[in-house]
Structures are given as C-alpha cells and as structure tokens.
Motif scaffolding. Structure first.
Motif, PDB file in Angstrom:
ATOM      1  N   THR A  54       0.831  -1.205   0.000  1.00 43.30           N
ATOM      2  CA  THR A  54       0.000   0.000   0.000  1.00 43.30           C
ATOM      3  C   THR A  54       0.868   1.258   0.000  1.00 43.30           C
ATOM      4  OG1 THR A  54      -1.745  -1.180   1.184  1.00 43.30           O
ATOM      5  CG2 THR A  54      -1.845   1.223   1.222  1.00 43.30           C
ATOM      6  N   GLU A  55       1.924   1.269   0.828  1.00 45.84           N
ATOM      7  CA  GLU A  55       2.851   2.417   0.859  1.00 45.84           C
ATOM      8  C   GLU A  55       3.480   2.647  -0.509  1.00 45.84           C
ATOM      9  OE1 GLU A  55       5.853   2.167   3.886  1.00 45.84           O
ATOM     10  OE2 GLU A  55       4.376   1.598   5.396  1.00 45.84           O
ATOM     11  N   LEU A  56       3.910   1.556  -1.156  1.00 44.47           N
ATOM     12  CA  LEU A  56       4.506   1.690  -2.493  1.00 44.47           C
ATOM     13  C   LEU A  56       3.494   2.242  -3.483  1.00 44.47           C
ATOM     14  CD1 LEU A  56       6.664  -1.523  -3.005  1.00 44.47           C
ATOM     15  CD2 LEU A  56       7.450   0.823  -2.735  1.00 44.47           C
ATOM     16  N   HIS A  60       4.362   5.600  -5.518  1.00 43.79           N
ATOM     17  CA  HIS A  60       4.484   5.581  -6.981  1.00 43.79           C
ATOM     18  C   HIS A  60       3.100   5.834  -7.561  1.00 43.79           C
ATOM     19  CE1 HIS A  60       8.585   3.936  -6.987  1.00 43.79           C
ATOM     20  NE2 HIS A  60       8.199   3.282  -5.909  1.00 43.79           N
ATOM     21  N   GLU A  61       2.826   7.074  -7.884  1.00 42.30           N
ATOM     22  CA  GLU A  61       1.487   7.490  -8.296  1.00 42.30           C
ATOM     23  C   GLU A  61       0.951   6.728  -9.498  1.00 42.30           C
ATOM     24  OE1 GLU A  61       1.774  11.665  -8.894  1.00 42.30           O
ATOM     25  OE2 GLU A  61       2.162  12.072  -6.789  1.00 42.30           O
ATOM     26  N   LYS A  62       1.822   6.364 -10.415  1.00 42.78           N
ATOM     27  CA  LYS A  62       1.356   5.695 -11.626  1.00 42.78           C
ATOM     28  C   LYS A  62       1.193   4.194 -11.460  1.00 42.78           C
ATOM     29  CE  LYS A  62       3.132   9.135 -14.772  1.00 42.78           C
ATOM     30  NZ  LYS A  62       3.937   9.406 -15.953  1.00 42.78           N
ATOM     31  N   ALA A  63       1.754   3.656 -10.413  1.00 43.35           N
ATOM     32  CA  ALA A  63       1.708   2.209 -10.205  1.00 43.35           C
ATOM     33  C   ALA A  63       0.332   1.785  -9.716  1.00 43.35           C
ATOM     34  CB  ALA A  63       2.756   1.797  -9.194  1.00 43.35           C
ATOM     35  N   VAL A  75       7.101  -3.210  -9.860  1.00 48.64           N
ATOM     36  CA  VAL A  75       6.093  -2.164  -9.885  1.00 48.64           C
ATOM     37  C   VAL A  75       5.589  -2.027 -11.321  1.00 48.64           C
ATOM     38  CG1 VAL A  75       5.629   0.264  -9.390  1.00 48.64           C
ATOM     39  CG2 VAL A  75       7.260  -0.995  -7.978  1.00 48.64           C
ATOM     40  N   PHE A  76       4.287  -2.316 -11.499  1.00 51.11           N
ATOM     41  CA  PHE A  76       3.641  -2.264 -12.816  1.00 51.11           C
ATOM     42  C   PHE A  76       2.593  -1.166 -12.854  1.00 51.11           C
ATOM     43  CE2 PHE A  76       4.920  -6.698 -12.444  1.00 51.11           C
ATOM     44  CZ  PHE A  76       5.290  -7.063 -13.726  1.00 51.11           C
ATOM     45  N   ARG A  77       2.312  -0.696 -14.040  1.00 48.67           N
ATOM     46  CA  ARG A  77       1.098   0.069 -14.334  1.00 48.67           C
ATOM     47  C   ARG A  77       0.343  -0.789 -15.328  1.00 48.67           C
ATOM     48  NH1 ARG A  77      -1.634   4.642 -13.894  1.00 48.67           N
ATOM     49  NH2 ARG A  77      -2.731   5.483 -15.692  1.00 48.67           N
TER      50      ARG A  77
END
Length: 127
Positions: A54-56, A60-63, A75-77
């Motif tokens: 959750t913190e990540l 990372h706004e786009k993740a 980390v994916f979008r």
C-alpha cells in the motif's frame, strides 16, 4: 486473476533488471511475465506485507499493480513494468512468516515438558 497478455517493459525497468540482477535481454520478458502471473499481489498479501505494498502504491502514483516475487518488488502500471526494487529485510521476514502460517507448518516455540513422577501408594511403594 488470470493474466493472459504479454507484459510490456519500460527502458528504465529493463536497465534496472540488468543492473540489479544481471538478467540478459532475452530472459527479461519471460521473467516479467512469470512475475505478473505468479507474483504476490496486494489482494493476496497480509499484515506488514500488505501495508508495504500500500505504501509503495501511494509513493508511486502511476503504479497500480505491484507484485512481490522472490526477494524483489516489481512495480507495474497495468501490464507495463515500471521498475524493480529489492524487498526490505523486515518485509521479507514478515513474508516468510506469512508463508509458514499458510503452509500449516508454523514454527512453534519449544516448551519444556513437565514430567510427572509415578504415583506411589500410601506406604511409599510403587503399586
């Protein structure tokens, strides 16, 4: 959630995989697809591990699709890999603890056994 499409990899993620893990270009797509299919997602995580994901996600706004696979965080979008991070030690130990609990083999604390003496008759002799 079954994911059937090919993962896309950004240049940055490709560089991180080469830099941190020494993975060759041919292997990158195979490994990333495996992570996308088999990696631990937010939905499947519990406790400290879930809080870390959750913190990540917030950092990372786009993740919107973070997976833990082995000792690493991907980390994916959607299906596009953005970057790869190492899993912090405290999260790794929490993850191992969760796996032990799920497998049904929790490490139990050793307790001292209390041995009772055999009962003796009132006269002091064994019956």
């Amino acid at each position: 959630m079954e994911i059937n499409c090919e993962a896309k990899i950004t240049k940055h993620a490709e560089e991180r995989l080469k830099q941190r893990f020494g993975i060759k270009r041919k292997s990158i797509s195979r490994i990333v697809n495996r992570v996308l299919k088999e990696g631990l997602s937010h939905k499947d995580a519990k406790g400290k591990v879930k809080n870390y994901i959750t913190e990540l996600y917030l950092r990372h706004e786009k993740a919107n699709n973070i997976r833990i696979y082995g000792k690493d965080v991907y980390v994916f979008r959607y299906e596009t890999l953005i970057t790869v991070l190492h899993l912090p030690c405290e999260i790794m130990s929490a993850l191992l603890h969760n796996r032990e609990r799920r497998s049904g083999n929790p490490k139990r604390k050793k307790t001292k056994k209390k041995y009772s003496r055999p009962l003796q008759a009132e006269s002091g002799h064994l019956s």
